[in-house]
Design an enzyme around this catalytic site. Structure first.
Site, PDB file in Angstrom:
ATOM      1  N   GLY A 175      39.209  94.370  82.403  1.00 57.09           N
ATOM      2  CA  GLY A 175      38.621  93.035  82.494  1.00 57.09           C
ATOM      3  C   GLY A 175      37.133  93.052  82.206  1.00 57.09           C
ATOM      4  N   GLY A 176      36.410  92.298  83.045  1.00 61.46           N
ATOM      5  CA  GLY A 176      34.972  92.180  82.861  1.00 61.46           C
ATOM      6  C   GLY A 176      34.262  93.514  82.949  1.00 61.46           C
ATOM      7  N   GLY A 408      22.503  93.913  45.522  1.00 67.65           N
ATOM      8  CA  GLY A 408      21.951  93.608  46.838  1.00 67.65           C
ATOM      9  C   GLY A 408      21.892  94.842  47.715  1.00 67.65           C
ATOM     10  N   ALA A 409      22.829  95.760  47.465  1.00 68.15           N
ATOM     11  CA  ALA A 409      22.865  96.967  48.288  1.00 68.15           C
ATOM     12  C   ALA A 409      21.629  97.831  48.056  1.00 68.15           C
ATOM     13  CB  ALA A 409      24.139  97.746  48.003  1.00 68.15           C
TER      14      ALA A 409
END
Ligand code: HXC
Length: 518
Positions: A175-176, A408-409
């Site tokens: 859980g948390g 872009g790389a």
């Protein structure tokens, strides 16, 4: 005499209480824990800390709850062992959840113990290590245990970028409970033992009908290779504890310090690098062969090794200085940048920047990954994280282009334009908007369409493009590459660049914080 005997009684009482506190949930539970092949919380701490250095805090804390018969289940120290000691002679704070006490479940009292050592760690500028083994919030306590988790999460966030925070998951973190590890810098998991999940298999079955085991859902391998939640999945508890010490050895105590330096100063040239990049641009090679030859003694602690393997990140030393290595991996998907690789590298770059660890980047990248799955998944948003991280980083940034830096790389990977400090290229480097075949198809489209022999024209144009653009000299001619170096010079060149940059100071404009495209 009477006073002495009263003191004796009190001493005896203390020793009895101390002994009781060392037993957690009792010998039967300790035996059960060992029976599962697991160490106890105290054994884990003893293995992590330098011999005899551990100082426990709060061994007498007990929870104050009375609901659901909890008043009959009080154990000295409750479900966590906390304190400080030395790891390789450096102050380190630790908390280890004790599964023998109500499954290591987090009471409010246990939470306050954890918060106390976290506060000490921040105040004294020392790392905090959490050894996790817990059934999550103590269910009987209701909101008290939930608010205990909140207090920890708040501290995790406030300590982020101030002191290193490491979580090692030795058992359940249900859980948390999984969110505190997730908020820390590094998550290690022991294979076959560690389990992290928000909702367990029972809930999943009830809600979605899906049948899945605890291990497949939240085990170490799933989180190391599929979700990326775990940075390391490790075979045994012992190996995990060694990995914590090794990791700490690369890190400063806090964000105001430099990482520790070793004496490895050998700056001679390294043979065997020249042969690594193959002649054919379409042939792959293993970038780890480059990294292992350049770093001190071949020592590279790869982070996220099983996740987004098209990019490699990790810690090493070069010339005795701790560095963060980021490298495209031509061997996996040609080293293309996709969503997962961008996020993995961006997080690592920001961690190194926060803790004054210089970045050394090895580049061989054909571009960003094309395709609707990537576009719908948000490659623009996630790729932007890596641009953001490199542009924002003010630590020394040194890069070596081994082959491709396309599109872009090229910009993303520590380029001069993003304030890369020293950018080297091997003679095999190629800086271009795109590869030759693709470029020729676009810029010579009409010529190819009208040609009597398109294949011959195409190969001629490809050869011309390669000759003119597929080399490092156009970039070097504009100062975007500082120098073209022979591969065997790579290590001494990086060592001297790091030396030159040792006092680098660069400040960003004052702001509360940026708005990284999350
Ligand atoms: C109180 C707990 C407990 C819990 C385990 N125990 N988890 N007691 N609160 N959360 C107790 C058990 O009752 C048992 O006590 C003892 O610890 C050992 O547990 P076992 O179940 O016997 O051990 P095992 O079979 O190894 O299973 C471990 C486990 C399982 C997988 C962790 O206990 C389990 O599923 N627990 C509940 C997990 C959970 O749902 N937690 C709450 C999550 S919600 P006895 O005396 O019978 O031996 C949450 C919210 C936080 O954490 C939100 C923050 C944002």
């Amino acid at each position: 005499m009477a006073a002495t005997s009263r003191t004796d009684d009190k001493l005896e009482d203390l020793r009895r209480k101390r002994g009781e506190s060392q037993l957690g949930g009792g010998q039967r539970r300790i035996d059960a824990q060992r029976g599962k092949g697991k160490m106890t919380a105290r054994e884990r701490i003893a293995m992590l800390m330098d011999s005899g250095s551990f100082q426990e805090i709060d061994p007498f804390v007990v929870h104050q709850s009375t609901e659901f018969g909890l008043d009959r289940q009080r154990y000295l120290g409750d479900s966590v062992v906390t304190g400080y000691g030395k790891v390789d002679e450096r102050l380190t704070f630790v908390y280890a959840q004790d599964f023998t006490v109500m499954g290591g479940s987090l009471s409010n009292a246990a939470a306050q113990k954890i918060c106390k050592v976290m506060d000490h760690a921040v105040a004294t500028g020392a790392p905090i290590v959490g050894l996790i083994d817990s059934g999550g919030a103590r269910i009987q306590e209701g909101v008290d245990s939930l608010s205990g988790y909140s207090d920890i999460f708040l501290r995790n966030v406030r300590a982020s970028g101030v002191i290193p925070q490491i979580s090692a998951v030795f058992g359940p973190a249900a859980g948390g409970a999984s969110y505190s590890p997730a908020l820390t810098d590094y998550v290690m998991m022991v294979r076959g033992q560690g389990q992290l999940y928000i909702t367990g298999p029972d809930v999943i079955k009830a809600v979605t009908g899906e049948d899945i085991t605890h291990e497949a859902l939240g085990g170490a391998e799933s989180h190391a290779s599929k979700s990326g939640v775990a940075h390391f999945d490790i075979d045994s508890e012992e190996a995990c504890i060694s990995a914590i010490s090794l990791l700490l050895s690369f890190l400063p105590q806090n964000n105001m310090e430099e990482p520790p330096r070793t004496n490895a100063r050998d700056a001679s040239v390294v043979e065997g690098l020249t042969e690594i990049v193959p002649d054919s641009p379409n042939q792959s090679y293993n970038m780890l062969d480059v990294i292992s030859r350049v770093v001190d003694d071949g020592g590279f602690m790869e982070v996220h090794a099983s996740y987004a393997r098209n990019i490699v990140v990790g810690h090493a030393r070069i010339g005795g200085r701790s560095v963060g290595i980021v490298a495209n991996q031509p061997e996996t998907m040609a080293g293309v940048l996709d969503i997962n690789a961008s996020v993995k590298a961006a997080r690592f770059v920001r961690f190194c920047d926060a803790f004054n660890i210089p970045l050394v980047t090895f580049i061989d990248v054909p571009g960003f990954m094309p395709g609707s799955a990537q576009e719908y998944g948000g490659i623009i948003r996630h790729g932007a994280k890596l641009i953001y991280a490199y542009a924002e980083a003010t630590v020394p940034k040194v890069s070596v282009l081994t082959r491709k830096a396309y599109g872009g790389a090229y910009i993303v990977m520590s380029s001069k334009n993003l304030r890369g400090d020293v950018n080297y290229s091997w003679p095999t480097g190629e800086v271009a908007v795109m590869g030759a075949e693709g470029a020729v198809n676009i810029i010579h489209r009409s010529e190819l369409r009208d040609a009597a022999n398109p294949a011959a024209v195409r190969s001629q144009r490809v050869a011309e493009y390669q000759e003119r653009l597929m080399n490092p000299y156009a970039a070097a001619g504009r100062g975007l590459i500082d120098d073209v170096i022979e591969p065997l010079e790579t290590r001494p060149k990086i060592i001297s660049a790091l030396e030159m940059l040792v006092n680098k100071r660069e400040a960003l404009p004052p702001k509360k914080h940026g708005s990284i495209p999350l």
